[in-house]
Enzyme design. Sequence first.
Site, PDB file in Angstrom:
ATOM      1  N   TRP A   7       0.792  -1.220   0.100  1.00 25.70           N
ATOM      2  CA  TRP A   7      -0.081   0.002   0.027  1.00 25.70           C
ATOM      3  C   TRP A   7       0.961   1.257  -0.099  1.00 25.70           C
ATOM      4  CZ3 TRP A   7      -5.208   0.154  -0.638  1.00 25.70           C
ATOM      5  CH2 TRP A   7      -5.854  -1.157  -0.185  1.00 25.70           C
ATOM      6  N   ASP A   8       0.453   2.178  -0.921  1.00 22.80           N
ATOM      7  CA  ASP A   8       1.013   3.473  -0.892  1.00 22.80           C
ATOM      8  C   ASP A   8       0.326   4.237   0.474  1.00 22.80           C
ATOM      9  OD1 ASP A   8       2.474   6.019  -1.754  1.00 22.80           O
ATOM     10  OD2 ASP A   8       0.522   6.614  -2.581  1.00 22.80           O
ATOM     11  N   VAL A   9       0.880   5.257   0.865  1.00 23.99           N
ATOM     12  CA  VAL A   9       0.150   5.813   1.980  1.00 23.99           C
ATOM     13  C   VAL A   9      -0.493   7.492   1.210  1.00 23.99           C
ATOM     14  CG1 VAL A   9       0.131   7.015   4.179  1.00 23.99           C
ATOM     15  CG2 VAL A   9       1.391   4.923   3.678  1.00 23.99           C
TER      16      VAL A   9
END
Length: 228
Positions: A7-9
Amino acid sequence: MITTVLWDVDGTLLDFAAAEKAAIRKLFEEYHLGECTDEMLLRYSGINKTYWERLERGEITKAEVLVGRFQEFFEQEGIDSAIASEFNQKYQICLGDTIVYHDNSFQIVKSLQGKVRQYVVSNGTIIAQTKKLNRSGLGALMDGIFLSEQIGAEKPNLEFFDKVFESIGEIDRNQTIIIGDSLTSDICGGNRAGIITCWYNPEKTEKREHVHVDYEITDLHEVYRILS
């Protein structure tokens, strides 16, 4: 079958624009710099974007991004750029004060616990991301957190992903997906790493970069369909 999610934030799980706006306006008030208008924020955002893209291309360092963007912004706005370094240090802390989830991302990540392995992969600073992940509760839901400052490489460099996979251990790249909003960082990086890519594109921006996108979504809830 997908077993691992990266996951990117910023801009994916969390609304980075909201945090950015609140942090800069708070510091403008603290430094008595006058009103920070929407137009000024738009100009800063454009400058910031170019600096991060230069970092992704390996043209400048992270330190040059963090201070240089504010130096350029302040100079354009007629503000003393000598405060850029100190401003940035406080900005990193303030970024974690505003938590806005995209598409109820907290519940989505929570619901996927035990079904797939989930990891954060971010180019954000340690100070900012640690605070965001703690205050949002997202960090506690992850199986691991990988920040570029700790790894010593930035997305989209293959070195970043190789170090992530080395740390995770046994992993099938054909069963691994990266979900992120940046074509130049997340999706390009996923291409280089040989994993599945999912472009989160809620604004329905036209794809211009020469990258391969396996999935394109406008709402994070669509991840359920992909994982099933």
